[in-house]
Design a protein around this motif. Structure first.
Motif, short mmCIF file in Angstrom:
data_model
loop_
_atom_site.label_atom_id
_atom_site.label_comp_id
_atom_site.label_asym_id
_atom_site.label_seq_id
_atom_site.Cartn_x
_atom_site.Cartn_y
_atom_site.Cartn_z
N THR A 109 0.84 -1.19 0.00
CA THR A 109 0.00 0.00 0.00
C THR A 109 0.88 1.24 0.00
OG1 THR A 109 -1.70 -1.15 1.26
CG2 THR A 109 -1.79 1.25 1.25
N MET A 110 0.55 2.20 -0.84
CA MET A 110 1.38 3.40 -0.97
C MET A 110 0.52 4.65 -0.85
SD MET A 110 4.47 4.72 -1.76
CE MET A 110 5.43 3.57 -2.76
N CYS A 111 0.99 5.63 -0.09
CA CYS A 111 0.34 6.92 0.02
C CYS A 111 1.16 7.92 -0.77
CB CYS A 111 0.25 7.38 1.47
SG CYS A 111 -0.52 6.19 2.57
N VAL A 112 0.61 8.46 -1.83
CA VAL A 112 1.29 9.45 -2.66
C VAL A 112 0.33 10.61 -2.84
CG1 VAL A 112 2.43 9.92 -4.86
CG2 VAL A 112 2.54 7.61 -3.88
N ASN A 113 0.62 11.73 -2.19
CA ASN A 113 -0.35 12.82 -2.20
C ASN A 113 0.29 14.15 -2.54
OD1 ASN A 113 -3.20 11.89 -1.18
ND2 ASN A 113 -1.67 10.70 -0.08
N LEU A 114 -0.22 14.75 -3.60
CA LEU A 114 0.24 16.05 -4.09
C LEU A 114 -0.48 17.14 -3.31
CD1 LEU A 114 1.81 17.76 -6.14
CD2 LEU A 114 -0.11 17.47 -7.71
N MET A 115 0.29 17.91 -2.54
CA MET A 115 -0.31 18.96 -1.70
C MET A 115 -0.14 20.34 -2.31
SD MET A 115 0.86 17.47 2.03
CE MET A 115 2.58 17.31 1.54
N GLN A 116 0.52 20.41 -3.45
CA GLN A 116 0.72 21.69 -4.11
C GLN A 116 -0.62 22.39 -4.35
OE1 GLN A 116 1.92 21.74 -8.29
NE2 GLN A 116 3.62 23.09 -7.77
N GLN A 117 -0.70 23.65 -3.95
CA GLN A 117 -1.90 24.47 -4.11
C GLN A 117 -3.10 23.93 -3.32
OE1 GLN A 117 -2.49 25.04 -8.33
NE2 GLN A 117 -0.70 26.34 -8.53
N THR A 118 -2.82 23.24 -2.21
CA THR A 118 -3.85 22.86 -1.25
C THR A 118 -3.55 23.60 0.06
OG1 THR A 118 -2.72 20.99 -0.16
CG2 THR A 118 -3.83 20.55 -2.28
#
Length: 241
Positions: free
Chosen positions: A30-39
């Motif tokens: 299981t992998m968590c890959v989260n783009l937080m740019q502009q959040t």
């Protein structure tokens, strides 16, 4: 013309997925890959967070020609917050990275260094290609122990506090790939839950989704049984009439 940060991030994520696939033998973790740019989490944490049982990386992407001092100010504030805490400095250099990109005579150039050191041009650097390969190998083969994970969590909390605290939040996604069920995405209402132990995250979210799926199947089966029973009763009434 050199690519913008979001183009680099997109290609990094694609390359990371390819490399993880090549490095994996059997089922993929299981992998968590989260783009937080502009959040709301961009300012308090960074552009991107990659995490699973073997790796945690908090990444900031910047173009070299971007002359804004915002990132240097954030780094200075973080440096003061870390002070002389050698343990936290070691954790910082392990999981918090700065990836700078540029174009020189039509050639794409990249420099990946620990975030805390990115203003120091003498610090040894690597390329985005080598960095991606290293992250993928750790994601596939390493296992983070509980003490280290607690240190990671404490460091990420320190980063957010030094950058003004977590102003707002954002949902996240868990990604799981298995031979039996293929690719699955599961919503995590608060991305900060991804800092928890991944076995607990997987149990909490994928277990919940599996339970919901079972309940849905039972509901379908019950409705099908009731429909069959109704048809049988109707046929019985027709026969007696």
């Amino acid at each position: 013309m050199e690519p913008y940060e979001n183009i680099v991030i997109g290609n990094f994520l694609y390359s990371l997925g390819l490399t993880v696939g090549q490095e994996s033998h059997g089922s993929v973790r299981t992998m968590c890959v989260n783009l937080m740019q502009q959040t709301p989490l961009d300012e308090s944490l960074g552009d991107l967070m990659v995490s699973n049982t073997g790796v945690t990386r908090l990444l900031e992407f910047k173009r070299k020609k971007n002359d804004s001092i915002k990132e240097e100010t954030k780094r200075e504030v973080l440096s003061r917050a870390l002070g002389a805490d050698q343990h936290m400095l070691t954790i910082s250099r392990e999981i918090h990275w700065y990836i700078e990109t540029s174009e020189e005579e039509g050639v794409f150039v990249s420099r990946a260094v620990p975030y805390i050191d990115f203003v120091d041009e003498t610090v040894p650097a690597t390329t985005i290609e080598r960095f991606t390969s290293s992250v993928a190998k750790d994601a596939v083969s390493k296992v983070i122990d509980e003490a280290t994970r607690a240190s990671y969590k404490a460091y990420l909390a320190l980063v957010s506090v030094s950058h003004g605290g977590l102003q707002g939040s954002s949902g996240g996604l868990l990604i799981n790939l298995s031979r039996e069920q293929g690719l699955r995405y599961v919503l995590v209402p608060d991305i900060r839950d991804l800092l928890l132990d991944h076995s607990l995250v997987r149990e909490a979210y994928f277990g919940r989704v599996q339970q919901q799926s079972m309940e849905l199947e039972r509901g379908h089966a019950l409705r099908s049984c009731q429909l069959s029973l109704k048809k049988s009763i109707d046929r019985g009434f027709d026969y007696e009439w």
